[in-house]
Design an enzyme around this catalytic site. Structure first.
Site, PDB file in Angstrom:
ATOM      1  N   ASP A  19       0.922  -1.228   0.032  1.00 59.16           N
ATOM      2  CA  ASP A  19      -0.083  -0.199   0.066  1.00 59.16           C
ATOM      3  C   ASP A  19       0.671   1.388  -0.329  1.00 59.16           C
ATOM      4  OD1 ASP A  19      -2.287   1.558   0.039  1.00 59.16           O
ATOM      5  OD2 ASP A  19      -2.633   1.196   2.207  1.00 59.16           O
ATOM      6  N   SER A  43      -7.316  -5.352  -4.993  1.00 60.90           N
ATOM      7  CA  SER A  43      -8.342  -6.063  -4.287  1.00 60.90           C
ATOM      8  C   SER A  43      -9.632  -6.030  -5.137  1.00 60.90           C
ATOM      9  CB  SER A  43      -8.762  -5.426  -3.059  1.00 60.90           C
ATOM     10  OG  SER A  43      -9.192  -3.975  -3.065  1.00 60.90           O
ATOM     11  N   GLU A  61     -12.339  -4.671  -4.192  1.00 61.07           N
ATOM     12  CA  GLU A  61     -12.679  -3.294  -4.110  1.00 61.07           C
ATOM     13  C   GLU A  61     -11.935  -2.261  -4.987  1.00 61.07           C
ATOM     14  OE1 GLU A  61     -11.988  -5.373  -1.355  1.00 61.07           O
ATOM     15  OE2 GLU A  61     -14.008  -5.846  -1.037  1.00 61.07           O
ATOM     16  N   ASN A  62     -10.904  -2.839  -5.289  1.00 61.50           N
ATOM     17  CA  ASN A  62     -10.235  -1.673  -6.104  1.00 61.50           C
ATOM     18  C   ASN A  62     -10.736  -1.366  -7.362  1.00 61.50           C
ATOM     19  OD1 ASN A  62      -6.990  -2.641  -5.033  1.00 61.50           O
ATOM     20  ND2 ASN A  62      -7.951  -0.789  -4.332  1.00 61.50           N
TER      21      ASN A  62
HETATM   22  C1  IPE Z   1      -5.365  -2.672  -0.292  1.00 60.23           C
HETATM   23  O1  IPE Z   1      -4.980  -1.454  -0.421  1.00 60.23           O
HETATM   24  C2  IPE Z   1      -5.552  -3.485  -1.296  1.00 60.23           C
HETATM   25  C3  IPE Z   1      -4.029  -3.450  -2.053  1.00 60.23           C
HETATM   26  C4  IPE Z   1      -2.818  -2.975  -1.671  1.00 60.23           C
HETATM   27  C5  IPE Z   1      -3.908  -4.009  -3.456  1.00 60.23           C
HETATM   28  P1  IPE Z   1      -6.196  -0.432  -0.668  1.00 60.23           P
HETATM   29  O2  IPE Z   1      -5.405   1.239  -0.564  1.00 60.23           O
HETATM   30  O3  IPE Z   1      -7.198  -0.568  -1.627  1.00 60.23           O
HETATM   31  O4  IPE Z   1      -6.789  -0.257   0.895  1.00 60.23           O
HETATM   32  P2  IPE Z   1      -7.881   0.634   1.778  1.00 60.23           P
HETATM   33  O5  IPE Z   1      -8.875   0.926   0.879  1.00 60.23           O
HETATM   34  O6  IPE Z   1      -7.063   1.811   2.095  1.00 60.23           O
HETATM   35  O7  IPE Z   1      -8.221  -0.145   2.972  1.00 60.23           O
HETATM   36  C1  IPE Z   2      -1.401   0.461  -3.303  1.00 64.41           C
HETATM   37  O1  IPE Z   2      -1.212   1.668  -3.396  1.00 64.41           O
HETATM   38  C2  IPE Z   2      -1.695  -0.234  -4.687  1.00 64.41           C
HETATM   39  C3  IPE Z   2      -3.181  -0.533  -4.946  1.00 64.41           C
HETATM   40  C4  IPE Z   2      -3.927  -0.753  -3.996  1.00 64.41           C
HETATM   41  C5  IPE Z   2      -3.497  -0.946  -6.195  1.00 64.41           C
HETATM   42  P1  IPE Z   2      -2.551   2.498  -3.338  1.00 64.41           P
HETATM   43  O2  IPE Z   2      -2.792   3.222  -4.660  1.00 64.41           O
HETATM   44  O3  IPE Z   2      -3.777   2.226  -2.523  1.00 64.41           O
HETATM   45  O4  IPE Z   2      -1.831   4.130  -2.715  1.00 64.41           O
HETATM   46  P2  IPE Z   2      -2.468   4.983  -1.549  1.00 64.41           P
HETATM   47  O5  IPE Z   2      -3.003   4.011  -0.680  1.00 64.41           O
HETATM   48  O6  IPE Z   2      -3.521   5.844  -2.221  1.00 64.41           O
HETATM   49  O7  IPE Z   2      -1.363   5.873  -1.012  1.00 64.41           O
HETATM   50 MG    MG Z   3      -4.077   2.293  -0.438  1.00 61.43          MG
END
Ligand code: IPE
Ligand code: IPE
Ligand code: MG
Length: 246
Positions: free
Chosen positions: A18, A63, A65-66
């Site tokens: 993350d 994820s 949710e992503n």
């Molecule tokens: C968790 O990170 C999923 C991955 C690292 C792939 P997110 O950035 O999606 O998590 P939340 O939404 O902050 O909990």
């Molecule tokens: C993790 O980094 C990668 C994925 C979840 C795909 P983020 O994109 O969640 O980065 P932040 O949390 O917004 O900094």
């Molecule tokens: Mg994140």
């Protein structure tokens, strides 16, 4: 060869990668540039894990949710995944790394899914380390999938509800055959699990660092492993009980 397994070394390390977005916006870059840089950390952590002798490395790349992120970002992440698979295959073969994907892969763009399947197939006989890539993955969704598979067998009459135990349930999950993670690392300081490996982490040691994923490299990974080596895994017992076992 070492006869005694090193208990201070985790067999299975899982990582919530993350902080790519924050890494980038903090530098006036786009979130997508952050993901690009995050890919370099993936390379370095895979190589380091392989060198150290970790058996399984599970990486949370995307994820369930992503999918709700802006389409441009989702697209960019999918393209990065495709490129990663293409460029890393040679190295996976050279280092004898097996790639396995977990998640609801039907949602992936066709060409990315085809690439993923091809790399899984080419690396399926590699034995030195397994990289489990969690893409379009959600722990709750995985549990529901397992429940459905077992329910079908109960309906067919081939399984009695009372026969369902932890081992059978674990076998119905997408991670079947892999030991539970010993260590879970989350970068960028968030104190949550975000739907990752909910069943499997029941007794996993947690390590959360403020370091953002693109800055998480060999040295930071070794620091996490050093922390793990200091932990006492009690599994509900007392410290005294464990001391008398040795
Ligand atoms: C968790 O990170 C999923 C991955 C690292 C792939 P997110 O950035 O999606 O998590 P939340 O939404 O902050 O909990
Ligand atoms: C993790 O980094 C990668 C994925 C979840 C795909 P983020 O994109 O969640 O980065 P932040 O949390 O917004 O900094
Ligand atoms: Mg994140």
């Amino acid at each position: 060869m070492n006869a005694e397994p090193d208990v201070t070394l985790p067999r299975h390390v899982a990582v919530i990668m993350d902080g790519n977005g924050r890494w980038a916006t903090g530098r006036g870059l786009t979130r997508i540039q952050g993901h690009r840089r995050g890919k370099d950390s993936v390379r370095e952590i895979v190589e380091t894990a392989r060198e150290i002798g970790i058996e399984v490395l599970t990486l949370y790349a995307f994820s369930s949710e992503n999918w709700e992120r802006p389409p441009r970002e989702v697209d960019a992440l999918m393209r990065l995944l495709g490129r990663y698979l293409k460029t890393e295959l040679k190295k996976m073969m050279r280092y004898e790394i097996r790639l396995r994907a977990i998640g609801d892969l039907r949602k992936l763009p066709k060409e990315i899914l085809a690439e993923l399947r091809a790399v899984e197939k080419s690396t399926s006989r590699n034995k030195r380390m397994t990289v489990q890539l969690a893409v379009s993955y959600g722990g709750r969704q995985e549990i529901i999938g397992a429940v459905r598979r077992l329910a079908v067998r109960v309906r067919d009459g081939s399984l009695e509800p009372a026969e369902i135990d932890e081992a059978m349930f674990a076998d119905a999950l997408m991670t079947a055959g892999t030991p539970d993670p010993d260590l879970l690392i989350r970068t960028s300081g968030e104190m949550r699990i975000s739907n990752f490996l909910l069943w499997q982490i029941a007794y996993t040691e947690l390590y959360i660092t403020d370091t953002l994923w693109p800055d998480f490299r060999r040295q930071q990974f070794i620091a996490a492993l050093d922390h793990y080596a200091q932990r006492q895994r009690r599994y509900g017992k007392t410290g005294e009980q464990l001391a008398s076992q040795v």
